[in-house]
Design an enzyme around this catalytic site. Structure first.
Site, PDB file in Angstrom:
ATOM      1  N   SER A  47      10.023  -0.331  -7.272  1.00 41.19           N
ATOM      2  CA  SER A  47       9.306   0.840  -7.387  1.00 41.19           C
ATOM      3  C   SER A  47       9.749   1.975  -7.933  1.00 41.19           C
ATOM      4  CB  SER A  47       8.828   1.485  -5.320  1.00 41.19           C
ATOM      5  OG  SER A  47      10.241   1.929  -5.420  1.00 41.19           O
ATOM      6  N   LYS A  64      11.599   7.764  -4.701  1.00 42.61           N
ATOM      7  CA  LYS A  64      10.636   8.554  -5.458  1.00 42.61           C
ATOM      8  C   LYS A  64      11.016   9.880  -6.647  1.00 42.61           C
ATOM      9  CE  LYS A  64       8.160   5.042  -3.575  1.00 42.61           C
ATOM     10  NZ  LYS A  64       8.523   3.647  -2.900  1.00 42.61           N
TER      11      LYS A  64
END
Length: 253
Positions: free
Chosen positions: A42, A106
């Site tokens: 990701s 993230k």
């Protein structure tokens, strides 16, 4: 008899040394550095599958999630010693409200009060476009252990921070390329992966959503190993041929 006493003293010294070592390890892991493994793609190209990094636990102070089993034991509420707040563009390790026993990593895209939106695959923060510049084609190991190929771009956030992202699907056609305006609530943050078409993040409100301030754990310090996504860290007999030595001691940004 004297020999037995000496042996008993040696055993006790060993037990005490082991106890101190365990306490020291727990203190370091709680207040200084915690190891973290990147299991998915990701955050490609910034972080790759198989990267191992140390997390700076003190970067934003401490919350109950800084401590072992913090998702289960409510040590205290809020944060303490939070002299530095997370900033736009920071890479952040956190727990999601829906999965508070699992770590996520993230990039911070929205602070409290910010308006975040994707339009045709381009990020807008408070109606300001995060400009994109094509770097070229990027290739690495993907989530299914196959080859992932995508366009690589330099994204410039409204505060001037530059970082790399990849785009696998044509602009405007990925599931999160067009979104409503997300208004970040007070005390929360908006997170997105650098692999824009391969990341579950705050754009998916049902899974990740907005991240409460006290769910933030820290930010990466440096990579201490990288297997390239092909091997596990315990497969030491493969290290020489499979490890990504160029990534060791790299500071993600």
């Amino acid at each position: 008899m004297k020999k037995d006493k000496n042996e008993g003293a040696v055993v006790w010294e060993n037990v005490r040394a082991l106890f101190y070592a365990v306490v020291l390890a727990v203190v370091i892991r709680t207040f200084a550095f915690e190891p973290f493994h990147i299991p998915s793609g990701s955050m490609i190209p910034t972080l790759l599958i198989g990267d191992y990094l140390f997390v700076k636990k003190w970067a934003y102070g401490f919350s109950r999630f800084s401590f072992p089993f913090g998702w289960y034991i409510p040590y205290f509420q809020g944060r303490i010693l939070d002299h530095n707040k997370p900033e736009l563009g920071d890479i952040v390790i956190f727990r999601a409200p829906s999965e508070d026993n699992q770590d996520f990593v993230k990039r911070l895209i929205g602070k409290p009060g910010d308006h975040v939106q994707m339009k045709e695959g381009v990020l807008f923060i408070n109606d300001k476009e995060a400009t994109l510049e094509l770097v070229g084609e990027y290739s690495t190991v993907g989530d299914d252990d196959d080859t992932l190929q995508a366009g690589e771009f330099t994204e410039t956030l409204p505060n001037g921070i530059k970082h790399k992202i990849i785009k696998q699907i044509e602009f405007g056609y990925a599931s999160h390329d067009n979104t409503p305006v997300f208004v970040v609530p007070e005390g929360h943050y908006f997170m997105m992966g650098d692999n824009r078409d391969g990341s579950d993040d705050s754009r998916g409100q049902r899974k990740i959503g907005f991240i409460p301030y006290d769910h933030i754990i820290g930010t990466p310090a440096f990579l201490f190993f990288s297997t390239g996504g092909h091997i596990a860290i315990w497969e030491f007999w493969k290290w020489l041929t499979a490890a990504h030595y160029s990534r060791i001691f790299k500071v993600p940004h």
